[in-house]
Design a protein around this motif. Structure first.
Motif, PDB file in Angstrom:
ATOM      1  N   UNK A  13       0.372  -4.623  -5.388  1.00  0.00           N
ATOM      2  CA  UNK A  13      -0.783  -5.381  -4.909  1.00  0.00           C
ATOM      3  C   UNK A  13      -0.763  -5.465  -3.384  1.00  0.00           C
ATOM      4  N   UNK A  14      -1.889  -5.146  -2.763  1.00  0.00           N
ATOM      5  CA  UNK A  14      -2.065  -5.220  -1.316  1.00  0.00           C
ATOM      6  C   UNK A  14      -3.356  -5.983  -1.046  1.00  0.00           C
ATOM      7  N   UNK A  70      -8.814  -7.047  -2.461  1.00  0.00           N
ATOM      8  CA  UNK A  70      -7.565  -6.922  -3.212  1.00  0.00           C
ATOM      9  C   UNK A  70      -7.448  -5.480  -3.681  1.00  0.00           C
ATOM     10  N   UNK A  71      -6.333  -4.857  -3.355  1.00  0.00           N
ATOM     11  CA  UNK A  71      -6.127  -3.447  -3.676  1.00  0.00           C
ATOM     12  C   UNK A  71      -4.926  -3.282  -4.599  1.00  0.00           C
ATOM     13  N   UNK A  72      -5.096  -2.569  -5.675  1.00  0.00           N
ATOM     14  CA  UNK A  72      -3.994  -2.185  -6.547  1.00  0.00           C
ATOM     15  C   UNK A  72      -3.748  -0.705  -6.299  1.00  0.00           C
ATOM     16  N   UNK A  73      -2.590  -0.384  -5.739  1.00  0.00           N
ATOM     17  CA  UNK A  73      -2.312   0.995  -5.331  1.00  0.00           C
ATOM     18  C   UNK A  73      -0.955   1.441  -5.853  1.00  0.00           C
ATOM     19  N   UNK A  74      -0.823   2.735  -6.032  1.00  0.00           N
ATOM     20  CA  UNK A  74       0.432   3.301  -6.515  1.00  0.00           C
ATOM     21  C   UNK A  74       1.548   3.134  -5.491  1.00  0.00           C
ATOM     22  N   UNK A  75       1.204   3.218  -4.199  1.00  0.00           N
ATOM     23  CA  UNK A  75       2.216   3.102  -3.149  1.00  0.00           C
ATOM     24  C   UNK A  75       1.558   2.711  -1.831  1.00  0.00           C
ATOM     25  N   UNK A  76       2.385   2.536  -0.807  1.00  0.00           N
ATOM     26  CA  UNK A  76       1.874   2.104   0.492  1.00  0.00           C
ATOM     27  C   UNK A  76       0.936   3.130   1.114  1.00  0.00           C
ATOM     28  N   UNK A  77       1.216   4.394   0.925  1.00  0.00           N
ATOM     29  CA  UNK A  77       0.355   5.438   1.487  1.00  0.00           C
ATOM     30  C   UNK A  77      -1.059   5.344   0.924  1.00  0.00           C
ATOM     31  N   UNK A  78      -1.176   5.144  -0.370  1.00  0.00           N
ATOM     32  CA  UNK A  78      -2.502   4.990  -0.977  1.00  0.00           C
ATOM     33  C   UNK A  78      -3.192   3.742  -0.432  1.00  0.00           C
ATOM     34  N   UNK A  79      -2.445   2.656  -0.252  1.00  0.00           N
ATOM     35  CA  UNK A  79      -3.021   1.419   0.289  1.00  0.00           C
ATOM     36  C   UNK A  79      -3.539   1.647   1.699  1.00  0.00           C
ATOM     37  N   UNK A  80      -2.782   2.371   2.521  1.00  0.00           N
ATOM     38  CA  UNK A  80      -3.228   2.686   3.885  1.00  0.00           C
ATOM     39  C   UNK A  80      -4.522   3.497   3.871  1.00  0.00           C
ATOM     40  N   UNK A  81      -4.579   4.495   2.997  1.00  0.00           N
ATOM     41  CA  UNK A  81      -5.773   5.339   2.913  1.00  0.00           C
ATOM     42  C   UNK A  81      -6.991   4.530   2.487  1.00  0.00           C
ATOM     43  N   UNK A 134       3.990  -9.376   4.508  1.00  0.00           N
ATOM     44  CA  UNK A 134       4.364  -8.253   5.373  1.00  0.00           C
ATOM     45  C   UNK A 134       3.117  -7.521   5.865  1.00  0.00           C
ATOM     46  N   UNK A 135       2.935  -7.528   7.178  1.00  0.00           N
ATOM     47  CA  UNK A 135       1.841  -6.757   7.773  1.00  0.00           C
ATOM     48  C   UNK A 135       2.231  -5.290   7.756  1.00  0.00           C
ATOM     49  N   UNK A 136       1.397  -4.477   7.157  1.00  0.00           N
ATOM     50  CA  UNK A 136       1.680  -3.051   7.054  1.00  0.00           C
ATOM     51  C   UNK A 136       1.027  -2.279   8.190  1.00  0.00           C
ATOM     52  N   UNK A 137      -0.255  -2.543   8.434  1.00  0.00           N
ATOM     53  CA  UNK A 137      -0.979  -1.785   9.458  1.00  0.00           C
ATOM     54  C   UNK A 137      -2.234  -2.523   9.880  1.00  0.00           C
ATOM     55  N   UNK A 138      -2.694  -2.191  11.086  1.00  0.00           N
ATOM     56  CA  UNK A 138      -3.975  -2.673  11.587  1.00  0.00           C
ATOM     57  C   UNK A 138      -4.831  -1.445  11.865  1.00  0.00           C
ATOM     58  N   UNK A 139      -6.011  -1.419  11.303  1.00  0.00           N
ATOM     59  CA  UNK A 139      -6.947  -0.322  11.508  1.00  0.00           C
ATOM     60  C   UNK A 139      -8.084  -0.851  12.361  1.00  0.00           C
TER      61      UNK A 139
END
Length: 79
Positions: free
Chosen positions: A3-4, A20-31, A49-54
């Motif tokens: 969950x992201x 709310x995003x359900x993703x297989x991994x962090x890369x998919x969440x970023x995309x 945990x902050x992963x990224x800012x777009x």
């Protein structure tokens, strides 16, 4: 699936909405979060945990014009 949360921010860095995003991994969440960027910035989080800012193109332009933005504040988590 993990969950992201992707937070849509206004020009003052306040949360406008959340996806709310359900993703297989962090890369998919970023995309997926990157796809949400339009006129507003997006922050991608997993719990506290902050992963990224777009950044939206408009925010990059205002930063280069010397219009700095305030520090971001931690987003609520869903622990």
């Amino acid at each position: 699936m993990a969950h992201y949360r992707a937070y849509l921010l206004d020009h003052d860095r306040h949360v406008i909405s959340v996806a709310n995003l359900q993703c297989a991994d962090e890369q998919e969440a970023r995309e997926r979060a990157q796809q949400l960027v339009d006129a507003n910035d997006i922050e991608l989080w997993q719990l506290d945990r902050l992963i990224a800012v777009f950044e939206a193109a408009a925010s990059r332009t205002s930063k280069t014009a010397g219009q700095g933005r305030p520090q971001r504040t931690p987003r609520p988590t869903d622990k």
